[in-house]
Structures are given as C-alpha cells and as structure tokens.
Design an enzyme around this catalytic site. Sequence first.
Site, PDB file in Angstrom:
ATOM      1  N   ASP A 162      25.176 -19.788 -45.589  1.00 46.35           N
ATOM      2  CA  ASP A 162      24.397 -19.118 -44.549  1.00 46.35           C
ATOM      3  C   ASP A 162      24.117 -20.087 -43.410  1.00 46.35           C
ATOM      4  OD1 ASP A 162      24.302 -16.955 -46.238  1.00 46.35           O
ATOM      5  OD2 ASP A 162      22.255 -17.346 -46.938  1.00 46.35           O
ATOM      6  N   ARG A 163      23.890 -19.546 -42.228  1.00 46.18           N
ATOM      7  CA  ARG A 163      23.614 -20.362 -41.046  1.00 46.18           C
ATOM      8  C   ARG A 163      22.501 -21.383 -41.308  1.00 46.18           C
ATOM      9  NH1 ARG A 163      24.217 -20.059 -35.471  1.00 46.18           N
ATOM     10  NH2 ARG A 163      22.512 -20.985 -34.282  1.00 46.18           N
TER      11      ARG A 163
END
Length: 296
Positions: free
Chosen positions: A140-141
């Site tokens: 995930d970012r």
Amino acid sequence: MKTMRKGSLFQLSIPENWKNVTIEQILKLRWQAPKKLIHMMRVNKEIKVNGDYLPWNHPLSPGDLLQIDLFKETDYDVLPSYGELHVLYEDDHLIVVNKPAGLDTHPNKPGEEGTLANLIAFHFQTMGENCRVMHIHRLDRDTSGAVVFAKHPLSKAILDRLLIERKVKRTYLALVHGKFKQKKGTISERIGRDRHHNTRRRVSTSGQEAVTHYRVLEVRENMTLTEVVLDTGRTHQIRVHMSHIGHPLAGDTLYGGKPVFKRQALHAARISFPHPLTGEMIEREAECLDDIVLES
C-alpha cells in the site's frame, strides 16, 4: 551453481548434479517456466550450448555452458524519475528495494511519475541497464518495506510462481491498538470488497481466502507491537484482519485506527525467497525509514 553475464547472454555452467539434463527439462522441470515463454524462446532461438544450437532433448554434460539471450535491451515501461532509492539486493535478474511510506509501488495510469517503479527505472538508467520494471508484489502507498521487482520475463515468471506457491516469505511489523489476550494466533477470514466504500476491503464469506499469523512482540501502554506473517497477499489484508479482531493499526483511520501517526504503522521488515534461477536463498531485512519506530 556457477553463472555469469556476457553481454545479453545469461551463462550457466551445468553442475555435476544436473548430468544428462536437457534444455527442455531445465525450462519445464527445474525452472517451471510458462509454456508460452518457453515456446517464444524456442521460436526465437534464444538458447545455445557452448555457442551452438542443440536439440532441446540433447543430454547435457557437467561443465557445458548453457547460454540464454535474457538481457535484451528493452524500453522502460515507466518514466525514470530521480529520487533516493534504498537497494537491499540486486543482481542481473531482480532487485529488492526498501519502499518508503507515501509512495505508490507502481504507476496507476500511463505517464504517471513519482512512484517506486519510476525511481527504479532511473536507477536502471544510471546503471546502464535497459529493462522493464516488473513488480512481483505490492505494498500500500502508506506501508513501507521490502518489495521485489524482476528485470526480465523469465525471472518475473518464476518469481510470480514462487509467490503463488507461498515460497516468498514476508514478515511485517505492525503497531496495533489494544492488548491481546493471547501471545500469538491465526486469522483465517475471507476478504472481499466493501460495496459501500470504493477503497475499503472487508471480511466477507464470499471473498478470497486470506490467512494471517501474528505474534506479540512488545506491549506499549495501550498499543501492541506485533510480528505478522501472511500465507496470502490480499489487498489491505493485515489492516482488515487486525481491525476485524478489534486491534486496528495505529494511524489507520480507514479501518478504525486512531490518527496517532500520519500513516498506518505497518512495515514489511523482512523478505526471503529462493533465487528464481539459481535456487539460492535470498534473505533481506528492511529498516523502517520514517518516524514510526516499529523495532522492538
């Protein structure tokens, strides 16, 4: 196993325990490469032995030099972007990097810049390598830590298979709210999309299989540092599972965590997997680079 690169060729000296092996057996049985990729290698005559084209069913002898045209120059499929890159491991076939929080793993649309893949493309450019940037898995970012990228199609195909076979082992550190009643446990709850929220996932009986193992490392006031190992790699898996059992990640406001950090306190701290071509075990640790102190 003795290997080397010469120009565009990957060269492998046939080891003693591979006596009488054939080119076909190496590709199909040893490396379990996809049929389509094997077919293209045959059609394009990409494999020689000791500089000559041999029938693919010809038995090879220890010391024979298998030569595969693996390192063809290829245009970057993402735009190179300058930025600091933390390389944990790199050879001619793959690269393992430590992703900082706040970066997407790869572009989500053509021409996008500023992702981890863009930084890797720039790194390849400075090293004089012209190859695609092919991620094997994602983070995930706002999750930091180790990510693996392949440098050519054969490496990617084998690493993709190893990931499916759960031979790519990833260990995470997560700081979660609350205290656990037991020191370790396993969460086996299927995960699917949340129909009421585009970016959220949720536990769902109709979702995909998801298995998360956790172990308590340290209790910190009203939070707990846990070590988490995944059997599967579903989107937001750790975040969904921890929230589901009443221990959302600190900083993970999407799943009920309190905004005590600017991101969810989740870090991919260790990764291990067999090298796609040599079988040698690669194990690397990734330091947490920002102000979320996850180390015990």
